[in-house]
Write an enzyme that holds these catalytic residues in place. Structure first.
Site, PDB file in Angstrom:
ATOM      1  N   GLY A  45       0.838  -1.188   0.000  1.00  0.00           N
ATOM      2  CA  GLY A  45       0.000   0.000   0.000  1.00  0.00           C
ATOM      3  C   GLY A  45       0.875   1.240   0.000  1.00  0.00           C
ATOM      4  CD  GLN A  50       3.357   5.887   2.511  1.00  0.00           C
ATOM      5  OE1 GLN A  50       2.354   5.347   2.066  1.00  0.00           O
ATOM      6  NE2 GLN A  50       4.363   5.197   3.020  1.00  0.00           N
ATOM      7  CB  CYS A  95       5.352   2.250   7.169  1.00  0.00           C
ATOM      8  SG  CYS A  95       4.799   3.708   6.275  1.00  0.00           S
ATOM      9  CG  LEU A  96       6.782   1.050   1.146  1.00  0.00           C
ATOM     10  CD1 LEU A  96       6.280   1.292  -0.273  1.00  0.00           C
ATOM     11  CD2 LEU A  96       7.890   0.011   1.141  1.00  0.00           C
ATOM     12  CG  HIS A 138      -0.408   1.202   7.329  1.00  0.00           C
ATOM     13  ND1 HIS A 138       0.566   0.769   8.196  1.00  0.00           N
ATOM     14  CD2 HIS A 138       0.216   2.047   6.452  1.00  0.00           C
ATOM     15  CE1 HIS A 138       1.721   1.337   7.868  1.00  0.00           C
ATOM     16  NE2 HIS A 138       1.540   2.113   6.806  1.00  0.00           N
ATOM     17  CD  GLU A 139      -1.140   2.494   2.761  1.00  0.00           C
ATOM     18  OE1 GLU A 139      -0.734   3.660   2.622  1.00  0.00           O
ATOM     19  OE2 GLU A 139      -0.375   1.551   3.040  1.00  0.00           O
ATOM     20  CG  HIS A 142       0.379   6.713   5.400  1.00  0.00           C
ATOM     21  ND1 HIS A 142       1.529   7.228   5.956  1.00  0.00           N
ATOM     22  CD2 HIS A 142       0.630   5.396   5.194  1.00  0.00           C
ATOM     23  CE1 HIS A 142       2.422   6.256   6.083  1.00  0.00           C
ATOM     24  NE2 HIS A 142       1.904   5.132   5.629  1.00  0.00           N
TER      25      HIS A 142
HETATM   26 NI    NI Z   1       2.751   3.216   5.537  1.00  0.00          NI
END
Ligand code: NI
Length: 172
Positions: A45, A50, A95-96, A138-139, A142
């Site tokens: 995701g 991000q 998380c990226l 989670h997204e 963000h």
């Molecule tokens: Ni993330």
């Protein structure tokens, strides 16, 4: 096109993202670039903040490595816990934007996901569970300036404190 991913400490990750008013060709291109970026980084995701865009756009693909891609583009997603019995589930997240940190996060196990797809249609998915529910929540966080590390235990925070501190310093 591969986009640079903002990491922990970048101010944009803490901003509340703006709703998307209209789905334009530029936004669809951004969504496709986000997918490409996510695949390259082996993520499931990715949210627009991000990659430096403070707008309510998320891409998700939960297909396994040996499966065909199954990309989902979500504009203005809304995730709410389903009513009734809905036990909290604890699962390890990463998380990226927070490389090299993984820790358990507790979230409702059953959610309803509403979003606008790339054709501009509003889609409602009820009773989502498992990885999809986890990823959607989670997204969604963000888009509201929340990172999973805000939700980890004091012990996990302490264990990752030096990594987080270092990243925050680099991104100030
Ligand atoms: Ni993330």
């Amino acid at each position: 096109m591969i986009l640079p991913i903002s990491t922990y400490g970048s101010p944009i990750l803490r901003k509340k993202a703006e709703p998307v008013e209209e789905i334009t060709p530029e936004l669809l291109e951004l969504a496709n670039n986000m997918l490409e970026t996510m695949y390259k980084a082996n993520g499931v995701g990715l949210a627009a903040p991000q990659v430096g865009k403070s707008i309510r756009l998320v891409v998700i693909d939960l297909a396994k490595e040996d499966e065909e891609h199954r990309p989902i583009i979500l504009f203005n997603p809304e995730v709410v816990p389903e009513e009734g019995e809905n036990p909290v589930e604890t699962y390890e997240e990463g998380c990226l934007s927070v490389p090299d940190v993984w820790a358990n996060v507790s979230r409702p196990s059953r959610v309803r996901l509403t979003y606008t797809n790339e054709k501009g249609e509003r889609v409602v998915l009820q009773n989502i569970t498992g990885k999809f529910a986890r990823c959607a929540q989670h997204e969604q966080d963000h888009l509201n300036g929340i990172l999973f590390t805000d939700k980890i235990s004091v012990a996990d925070k302490a264990m990752n404190a030096s990594k987080l501190k270092k990243m925050a310093k680099e991104n100030k």
